[in-house]
Scaffold this motif. Structure first.
Motif, mmCIF file in Angstrom:
data_model
loop_
_atom_site.group_PDB
_atom_site.id
_atom_site.type_symbol
_atom_site.label_atom_id
_atom_site.label_comp_id
_atom_site.label_asym_id
_atom_site.label_seq_id
_atom_site.Cartn_x
_atom_site.Cartn_y
_atom_site.Cartn_z
ATOM 1 N N THR A 40 59.042 79.423 89.029
ATOM 2 C CA THR A 40 59.811 79.496 88.049
ATOM 3 C C THR A 40 59.333 78.822 86.538
ATOM 4 O OG1 THR A 40 62.275 79.624 89.745
ATOM 5 C CG2 THR A 40 62.311 78.972 87.406
ATOM 6 N N VAL A 92 49.478 85.243 74.276
ATOM 7 C CA VAL A 92 51.012 85.077 74.214
ATOM 8 C C VAL A 92 50.226 84.603 72.272
ATOM 9 C CG1 VAL A 92 52.370 83.406 73.769
ATOM 10 C CG2 VAL A 92 51.550 83.797 75.394
ATOM 11 N N GLU A 104 56.675 78.507 86.312
ATOM 12 C CA GLU A 104 55.214 78.671 84.861
ATOM 13 C C GLU A 104 56.059 79.857 84.063
ATOM 14 O OE1 GLU A 104 53.132 79.832 87.166
ATOM 15 O OE2 GLU A 104 51.830 77.979 88.166
ATOM 16 N N ALA A 105 56.860 80.231 84.388
ATOM 17 C CA ALA A 105 57.528 81.095 83.525
ATOM 18 C C ALA A 105 58.048 80.584 82.239
ATOM 19 C CB ALA A 105 58.959 81.687 84.471
ATOM 20 N N GLU A 106 58.752 80.065 82.948
ATOM 21 C CA GLU A 106 59.652 78.848 81.519
ATOM 22 C C GLU A 106 58.848 78.410 80.429
ATOM 23 O OE1 GLU A 106 62.910 79.117 80.778
ATOM 24 O OE2 GLU A 106 63.086 80.169 82.427
ATOM 25 N N LEU A 148 55.192 79.973 79.730
ATOM 26 C CA LEU A 148 55.323 80.931 79.253
ATOM 27 C C LEU A 148 55.727 81.354 78.269
ATOM 28 C CD1 LEU A 148 53.139 83.086 81.911
ATOM 29 C CD2 LEU A 148 52.213 81.529 79.989
ATOM 30 N N LYS A 149 57.318 81.581 78.755
ATOM 31 C CA LYS A 149 58.524 81.862 77.965
ATOM 32 C C LYS A 149 58.894 80.925 76.163
ATOM 33 C CE LYS A 149 62.108 83.692 80.129
ATOM 34 N NZ LYS A 149 63.414 83.403 81.134
ATOM 35 N N MET A 150 58.039 79.365 76.446
ATOM 36 C CA MET A 150 57.651 78.176 75.557
ATOM 37 C C MET A 150 56.712 78.787 74.737
ATOM 38 S SD MET A 150 59.069 75.065 77.610
ATOM 39 C CE MET A 150 58.014 73.596 75.876
ATOM 40 N N GLU A 173 61.094 69.148 77.137
ATOM 41 C CA GLU A 173 62.015 70.475 77.549
ATOM 42 C C GLU A 173 62.916 71.083 78.554
ATOM 43 O OE1 GLU A 173 62.165 74.895 75.869
ATOM 44 O OE2 GLU A 173 61.055 73.034 74.370
ATOM 45 N N ALA A 176 56.016 81.044 73.735
ATOM 46 C CA ALA A 176 55.835 82.140 72.843
ATOM 47 C C ALA A 176 56.943 81.673 72.199
ATOM 48 C CB ALA A 176 56.708 83.581 74.158
ATOM 49 N N ARG A 177 57.481 80.460 71.977
ATOM 50 C CA ARG A 177 58.084 80.505 70.965
ATOM 51 C C ARG A 177 57.132 79.600 70.519
ATOM 52 N NH1 ARG A 177 61.701 80.008 75.241
ATOM 53 N NH2 ARG A 177 61.510 76.929 75.373
ATOM 54 N N ASN A 178 56.779 79.208 70.698
ATOM 55 C CA ASN A 178 55.632 77.756 69.963
ATOM 56 C C ASN A 178 54.279 78.045 69.645
ATOM 57 O OD1 ASN A 178 57.220 75.234 69.546
ATOM 58 N ND2 ASN A 178 57.284 75.900 72.589
#
Length: 154
Positions: free
Chosen positions: A73, A135, A75-77, A79-81, A97, A83-85
């Motif tokens: 979980t 990413v 690690e998934a977060e 990777l989402k971060m 965060e 993508a936003r950065n």
């Protein structure tokens, strides 16, 4: 080894009591019979099951699975971060965060780097920046082509 033998013995006692109950001529619907069976067979069966579960480490496996799910979980977060950065993160950003310890953030980022999902870069001041190549290039996804198709670049 004592838990194994103790658990097996308690299960055997419970089975012996149930076998005796089945072969007896008592009324199976009587409250006293149900209580006697619950105490005589139910308690040893529960105790034996508990000892056997402890022997075979059920809690340990569940705890390990829970820890793996937690790590996945995080690690998934991350990777989402990323993508936003723009595909670049620091351990401090991840720790703040996601509300995890800085050591955990570094551990997760290093694990992603070990699996070649991230690379590490360093700034002039010595700050470690984790760069996620895939990413950073997600915008090129729409222009993807087949592996055997010729390139349109000259």
């Amino acid at each position: 080894m004592g838990r194994l033998w103790g658990g097996g013995a308690l299960i055997a006692i419970a089975l012996f009591v149930v076998l005796g109950f089945v072969r007896s001529e008592v009324d199976p619907r009587a409250l006293s019979t149900i209580l006697a069976l619950g105490i005589g067979a139910g308690l040893p069966a529960c105790g034996g099951t508990w000892l056997l579960a402890r022997h075979f480490g059920v809690r340990r496996r569940i705890g390990h699975r829970r820890e793996q799910l937690r790590r996945d979980t995080i690690e998934a977060e991350v990777l989402k971060m990323a993508a936003r950065n723009d595909g670049r993160l620091t351990a401090v950003e991840v720790a703040s965060e996601l509300a995890v310890a800085p050591a955990t953030a570094e551990e997760v980022l290093n694990g992603l780097m070990a699996r070649e999902l991230a690379e590490i870069e360093i700034t002039e001041s010595g700050l470690l920046v984790y760069t996620f190549h895939d990413v950073r290039h997600l915008s090129e996804k729409a222009a993807a082509r087949g592996i055997l198709e010729p390139s349109t670049k000259p």
